[in-house]
Motif scaffolding. Sequence first.
Motif: not given
Length: 504
Positions: A152, A181, A184, A241
């Motif tokens: 992330i 991912g 976020a 996420t």
Amino acid sequence: MANDYLQRILTARVYDVAIESPLEIAPNLSRRIGNNVLLKREDMQPVFSFKLRGAYNKMVKLSRAELDRGVVAASAGNHAQGVAMSAQALKCRAIIVMPATAPRIKVDAVTRRGAEVVLVGDSYSDCYAHAVKLAEEQGMTFVHPYDDPEVIAGQGTIGMELLMQHPDPLDAIFIPVGGGGLLAGVAAYIKALRPEVKIIGVEPTDANAMYLSLKLGNRVNLPQVGIFADGVAVKQVGEETFRLCQELVDDVILVDTDAMCAAIKDVFEDTRSILEPAGALAIAGAKAWAAREGVQGKTLVAIASGANMNFDRLRYVAEQAEMGEQREAIIAVTIPEQPGSFKAFCELLGARNITEFNYRYSSAEAAHVFVGLSIQNRSEVVDLIEKLAAAGLAALDLSDNEVAKLHIRHLVGGRAPQVTHERLLRFEFPERPGALMAFLNGMNVGWNISLFHYRNHGADYGRVLVGIQVPDSDQAQFAEFLQMIGYPWWDESSNPAYQLFLGD
């Protein structure tokens, strides 16, 4: 907390392998939708996708001992290539578990990077289960495609670059969503420094796991997902996420396949680059959001996330793009089966640009014509159908009919036992208004058109297939007509494909 990610992103290591991707204006698209649209060009990464960032940041943080034991990942596309390239750079073993149905081009792209490919099952779920098992059995590290803090954070470096590249006001950033991912990571950085900027995820209508999860307040598991945008075809978003997106994301907008195809065309017209469907999601979302909100003069950033497009998809994308932009309509029209009715129908269409024409004789009473038309807006279709109805011709708008767009348009035709003295000719019409009417006006009114097919291919001439009922006594006159009209033509009456599927 989301703020913990600020330090992770600032200390992420991605530039050993990734580039700082350009932030470019899309001038034509900006002008058309009345907003300043900027494209974050992640399609220009060495593996043509942002996925390299997260994969490398995860792997470079591993100890030498962990790297020596190797890594394993499950992916059918961009994450696989990101892990493979990272492993190549870090000189470690990588096993990528891919579905047995993965296209050869994607398998080859991974093996060229030196990774080992294991083909298992038909879905990502099969691959994921096998990859986790492999990691446990062999003491390898599993590199998750999205639900890992280091992955992330790696994706979040895109947000860091955005604010450095564009310190001026931003209104909204549009981000494609699969497992979450990228959404976020970018949201974590942007909201920490510029909380006023709207963060908007974009998903396909048939793969809307994040949209539903945020709406319901818990992670949903979709029974199935559409795979046109295979890069985001995820049944369940990540746990981490989802937690971050609940806290940071302002909205998730849904777009359909036609909108993605239109966005691919938009980007091509501005950059001459071809995005994959998932790569164009954010652009489609920016357009849909701007239209929904009725905004003008705003600065919108869309992340062009990838360009690993299969070449054989391009024809479908080109056909659907006009539908997605509402620049083409498809209608079905019923006309009397009598000489002159086809010409009368074409006169009612007027100067409109015809993109497709499918017709085959079916009965002695009526004929059904399948027509594609270039339009400026949907109201034109309503007006045309009313005009046709006033002339006694029943018409039906099929522009939103998926079966018609995907299948029926290619199946119009068949044998017509009642048709006699049929000549089948292939023409190249000049691609200009009036070419069809010039052809029809030059014909003997007693010759009946029994088949007609045309599809605009973007060239300076149109390929047209025409069946014409010409009595034996008129063959000399018909030859004079062909010479007079001046269009290149070929007699296909003996063509075996015609004999097998259309001829009597």
